[in-house]
Write an enzyme that holds these catalytic residues in place. Structure first.
Site, PDB file in Angstrom:
ATOM      1  N   GLN A  49      18.470 -34.870   8.352  1.00  0.00           N
ATOM      2  CA  GLN A  49      19.438 -34.054   7.597  1.00  0.00           C
ATOM      3  C   GLN A  49      20.808 -33.996   8.270  1.00  0.00           C
ATOM      4  OE1 GLN A  49      16.427 -30.679   7.177  1.00  0.00           O
ATOM      5  NE2 GLN A  49      17.597 -30.431   5.296  1.00  0.00           N
ATOM      6  N   GLY A  85      14.005 -24.258   9.080  1.00  0.00           N
ATOM      7  CA  GLY A  85      13.622 -25.540   9.656  1.00  0.00           C
ATOM      8  C   GLY A  85      14.727 -26.557   9.453  1.00  0.00           C
ATOM      9  N   HIS A  95       7.244 -29.730   4.533  1.00  0.00           N
ATOM     10  CA  HIS A  95       8.586 -29.973   3.992  1.00  0.00           C
ATOM     11  C   HIS A  95       9.395 -30.835   4.973  1.00  0.00           C
ATOM     12  CE1 HIS A  95      12.433 -28.213   2.030  1.00  0.00           C
ATOM     13  NE2 HIS A  95      12.882 -28.778   3.125  1.00  0.00           N
ATOM     14  N   GLU A  96       9.323 -30.504   6.274  1.00  0.00           N
ATOM     15  CA  GLU A  96      10.102 -31.254   7.277  1.00  0.00           C
ATOM     16  C   GLU A  96       9.543 -32.659   7.480  1.00  0.00           C
ATOM     17  OE1 GLU A  96      12.712 -29.905   7.730  1.00  0.00           O
ATOM     18  OE2 GLU A  96      12.306 -27.783   7.506  1.00  0.00           O
ATOM     19  N   CYS A 127      16.098 -25.803   0.405  1.00  0.00           N
ATOM     20  CA  CYS A 127      16.389 -26.871   1.369  1.00  0.00           C
ATOM     21  C   CYS A 127      17.875 -26.834   1.689  1.00  0.00           C
ATOM     22  CB  CYS A 127      16.007 -28.232   0.784  1.00  0.00           C
ATOM     23  SG  CYS A 127      16.285 -29.594   1.927  1.00  0.00           S
ATOM     24  N   LEU A 128      18.206 -26.949   2.964  1.00  0.00           N
ATOM     25  CA  LEU A 128      19.613 -26.931   3.366  1.00  0.00           C
ATOM     26  C   LEU A 128      20.364 -28.129   2.786  1.00  0.00           C
ATOM     27  CD1 LEU A 128      19.149 -25.799   7.072  1.00  0.00           C
ATOM     28  CD2 LEU A 128      20.001 -24.418   5.163  1.00  0.00           C
ATOM     29  N   HIS A 142      10.787 -34.899   4.913  1.00  0.00           N
ATOM     30  CA  HIS A 142      12.145 -35.384   5.194  1.00  0.00           C
ATOM     31  C   HIS A 142      12.096 -36.646   6.070  1.00  0.00           C
ATOM     32  CE1 HIS A 142      14.983 -32.528   3.477  1.00  0.00           C
ATOM     33  NE2 HIS A 142      14.440 -31.486   4.073  1.00  0.00           N
TER      34      HIS A 142
HETATM   35  O1  GNR Z   1      15.514 -22.933   5.265  1.00  0.00           O
HETATM   36  C1  GNR Z   1      14.563 -23.434   4.643  1.00  0.00           C
HETATM   37  N1  GNR Z   1      13.713 -22.624   3.970  1.00  0.00           N
HETATM   38  C2  GNR Z   1      12.535 -23.064   3.410  1.00  0.00           C
HETATM   39  C3  GNR Z   1      11.868 -22.192   2.540  1.00  0.00           C
HETATM   40  C4  GNR Z   1      10.667 -22.559   1.971  1.00  0.00           C
HETATM   41  C5  GNR Z   1      10.129 -23.787   2.259  1.00  0.00           C
HETATM   42  C6  GNR Z   1      10.775 -24.669   3.098  1.00  0.00           C
HETATM   43  C7  GNR Z   1      11.969 -24.305   3.684  1.00  0.00           C
HETATM   44  S1  GNR Z   1      12.757 -25.388   4.777  1.00  0.00           S
HETATM   45  C8  GNR Z   1      14.435 -24.900   4.601  1.00  0.00           C
HETATM   46  C9  GNR Z   1      15.298 -25.605   5.614  1.00  0.00           C
HETATM   47  C10 GNR Z   1      15.299 -27.091   5.331  1.00  0.00           C
HETATM   48  O2  GNR Z   1      15.910 -27.608   4.437  1.00  0.00           O
HETATM   49  N2  GNR Z   1      14.563 -27.836   6.096  1.00  0.00           N
HETATM   50  O3  GNR Z   1      14.482 -29.158   5.873  1.00  0.00           O
HETATM   51 NI    NI Z   2      14.822 -29.399   3.738  1.00  0.00          NI
END
Ligand code: GNR
Ligand code: NI
Length: 167
Positions: free
Chosen positions: A51, A46, A133-134, A91-92, A137
């Protein structure tokens, strides 16, 4: 389309609250396409626009093994949630950091698609976690905010150390 650079925690730009998209224009579709390319390249499941330094409420997700099921959520909102589940999240914007986070197990989400059409969908499992999670952000939140202060300070030290190594 272009691969864009991803901001890294603790960049203060990750703390901004993203603005709702007023209309899904060609410019917004271009942003969606850049986000998809950046997410697939990373690779991640995601990505939120914030980001890549674009403070708009735009999210892309692809949780498929085959990496060919792009889901686009513009101005996403959680209508209802149920239950709890724990996932090890990454998270990236925090490369190399993985921690267990507890979130709602099932959510109903409303958003606009890439064509600006409103839709509603039910999510569970990894998709439910990833959407929460997104959406975090978009509100300037990152997953480590849910961890203890001790864990957060260990993560900050680890990241400072990584940064010293690459400088
Ligand atoms: O790549 C991602 N893997 C992930 C794994 C478990 C829970 C959430 C994520 S999101 C993350 C990519 C990211 O940072 N999205 O904001
Ligand atoms: Ni993230």
């Amino acid at each position: 389309m272009a691969i864009r650079s991803i901001l890294h925690y603790p960049d203060p730009r990750l703390r901004r609250r993203a603005e709702p998209v007023a209309a899904v224009t060609a410019e917004v579709r271009r942003l969606v396409d850049d986000m998809a390319e950046t997410m697939y390249d990373a690779p991640g499941v995601g990505l939120a626009a914030i980001q890549i330094s674009e403070p708009w409420r735009v999210v892309v997700i692809d949780i498929s093994e085959t990496r060919d099921r792009l889901q686009v959520f513009i101005n996403p909102g959680i209508l209802s949630d149920e239950g709890e589940q724990s996932f090890e999240e990454g998270c990236l914007s925090l490369p190399g950091i993985f921690e267990e986070v507890t979130r709602a197990a099932r959510i109903r989400v409303r958003a606009l698609d890439r064509d600006g059409q409103p839709f509603e969908t039910d999510a569970e499992g990894l998709l439910a976690t990833c959407l929460q999670h997104e959406i975090d952000h978009l509100d300037g939140k990152v997953f480590v905010d849910y961890l203890s202060r001790l864990k957060q300070s260990r993560i900050r030290k680890k990241i400072e150390k990584q940064q010293r190594l690459v400088m």
